[in-house]
Design an enzyme around this catalytic site. Sequence first.
Site, short mmCIF file in Angstrom:
data_model
loop_
_atom_site.label_atom_id
_atom_site.label_comp_id
_atom_site.label_asym_id
_atom_site.label_seq_id
_atom_site.Cartn_x
_atom_site.Cartn_y
_atom_site.Cartn_z
NE ARG A 380 -4.21 -1.90 2.16
CZ ARG A 380 -5.14 -1.96 3.03
NH1 ARG A 380 -5.37 -0.89 4.07
NH2 ARG A 380 -5.89 -3.01 3.09
CG ASN A 416 -0.89 -7.02 -0.28
OD1 ASN A 416 -1.67 -8.06 -0.78
ND2 ASN A 416 -1.52 -6.20 0.84
CD GLU A 417 -4.66 -4.84 -0.31
OE1 GLU A 417 -4.51 -3.89 0.39
OE2 GLU A 417 -5.34 -5.62 0.20
CG ASN A 418 2.28 -3.10 -4.71
OD1 ASN A 418 2.34 -4.12 -4.92
ND2 ASN A 418 2.98 -2.60 -3.69
#
Length: 811
Positions: A380, A416-418
């Site tokens: 994130r 993850n969830e970039n």
Amino acid sequence: MAIAVLCSTSATAQQRTRLTNQWQFLKQDLGGVWEAVRPVKEGNPESVPLWTNVTLPHCVNARDAVDPDENYYQGPAWYRTQLVVKNPYPRGRTLLHFEGAGQKTEVYVYTTRVATHVGGYDEWAADITEAVNAFMKQDSLVKQFKGKVPVAIRCDNSRDLEMIPSDLSDFNLYGGLYRYLNLVYTPEVSLDKVFAEAVTGKDGKSGSVNVRTRLYNPSSVNGGAEMTLQLLDPNGKELQQIRKKGVIDNAYRFDELKVNRLQLWSPEAPALYTLVTTIRTAGGACEERTKIGFRNVEFVKHGPFLLNGKRLLLRGTHRHEDHAGVAAAMTEEMMRDEMISMKEMGVNFIRLGHYQQSRIILNLCDSLGILVWEEIPWCRGGLGGDVYKDQARRMLTNMIEQHYNHPSVIIWGLGNENDWPGDFPEFDKEKIRQFMKELNDLSHRLDPSRKTAIRRCDFCKDIVDVYSPSIWAGWYRGIYTEYKEVTKAEFDNVDHFLHVEWGGDSHAGRHSENPDKSLQNIKAAGAADERAGDASLYGGAARASKDGDWSETYLCNLVDWHLKEQETMPWLTGTAQWPFKDFSTPVRPDNPIPYMNQKGVVERDLTKKEAYYVFQSYWTNKPMAHIYGHSWPVRWGNEDEEKMIKVYSNCDVAELFVNGRSLGTKKRNSQDFPAAGLRWNVLLKKGQYEVKVVAKKGKETVTDEIRFEYQTEKWTKPARLELKKIKEAGGIVTLQAQLLDDKGVRCLDATDWIRFGLTGDGRLLDDLGTASGSRYVQFYNGRALISIEKGKERVVVNARSGKLPMAFLDL
């Protein structure tokens, strides 16, 4: 890679020691290191600040991570001890080996800073040799400290945008020495790394091991050296030995070690070979024992996952480093219990979210037979500058090098969830793509044998080998019956697909007679991706995460549907439910347990929820049967109303008995939803019920029993709060709070908030992040539990809920 280091002289000694005891801790910063190491006389009232005694591993946020009334502490903290250092080697090296510490760390010997490290999850070592030698030359200090060496360690988990992971992440960035710390003695030349590439032949019956080593030789010692490799089979029998003599060289490469009559590693039979690597120089000998395994892994393009040439449906879950009462500071015993519980649920795959985890976890995955996706904490927030990128590169390199030899690892995760912005004014997708490509190339350069992967960043899905989109059917989007349809659509969009993260939240102990009632406004969405704001409990589109009842009943139905569908998806590589255990998070203050992500199938203390047994009924072979509702003491409805009793079992047939009377036998059919056909509709009257199931699989029989009360009285709104003792053992008293209406009828669907308090000689067992270990929590079916540790004097417990009169109980 399970590496045990034993460096020996002519007199063998244990050269690696866990430093667990005799530590002191301070949860604040100091004016300087002198305040940590200055000698202090016992009983001196001017000794400030006040330190507390702790054991390692220890987390700064052991309790405050789930404190309902304040944010968890993010800032500096100090640890100190005094070490007896007796290195047995002439000119040997003395190291402090950190298995992980969060998030920035400084190490001091007396007042000398000897090492710093940035990153909370990779291993690293501080060489304290020179600093210890310098200290020991000062006779006055040696006398003052009685021959011991003062060591101080500063850990800091302050918010920092130029660090990974982002503080926007859905988990705490813990502080402290929360993994094991070791004192290590080595000769002047020792083994730094052993890289063992276990290659399986195409026939699956033979294999080879390619070995390369890296030495630790900080003094640039020259001279002769002898390197020995010994390969042992899973029973400890020697298969081959290679010996090389020459001069000391930083890197050694060995010819292949051949293996015939190969025992392959798999989840059913995790066969582990042992590679013993030894270097001998004039300064002594150093040995490393490395566990390795042989297996063939293949993701078929637009097809399933193959292990050793056969399809294997990856039946997975996730793990965060988090536990009730200790947060990240889990002991080896706690980790072992957790991983065994996963294996007993039927797990053969795990994604370690969202950071490199303890070597103990990887060793357990090797020995238990659990395949692994492990990733770095680029999670994130967007993309930072050079300092940020350097940390990501360094942590990826460290993760791959430190866990390279583990046969359980099949995927290196890059992020993850970039696609989630927020940390920086700029959110440039092309720059994120360029850095993702760089990490992908770095991973393949360091380890060409394993795949790369990311989860939920569609604009980067073409870069990595394996992609997982966001699919939350029935929770953040749509309804769970859409699962197969939306999954197939995503599967067709990439070459190699693996679905990680699915499931939903459930408040342990909350059950529902009609879990779908509140979902009538939720329509099929044709997509199931989580979008901005979906995790919020307020506003936005109708969704189960906001409008559902958060009952264990609903989650069991959701899981049941997903698992039955997976049995009819022959193209599916596999999935990983999110996550195995409830964990704390700073971004969910309004959940039924504040600051807890409650999507686990077990609570934060490993107490099993009902959904655990749904997985077990699909994923395990050992006969089991579980009647739904072990934590549901009172059901409700009309007199003579038909109610469903469900049994989750992997047995072929099951017979149900209610108050001693058989209701007949049912055959299991995985496609007969719910409960694979093992369900009975029963007319219930007011009163007590004993329910028993007898299930058979082949010649084996298993049973399960529950008791519950059936309430037919109707209630209005809560008018009174009742508090009573229901259990006492070993000085621990368990209390139950119950909501009643103005006629004294239990309000069995009440979800109000309750706050517990205490005055006198005792303490609440709270801040645990569990449904019965929180002082501020939502009711489950109109009741809530709390325990107290009672002293010898009087103690009074109080409870309040909204505007109702407070309840008191004098113990």
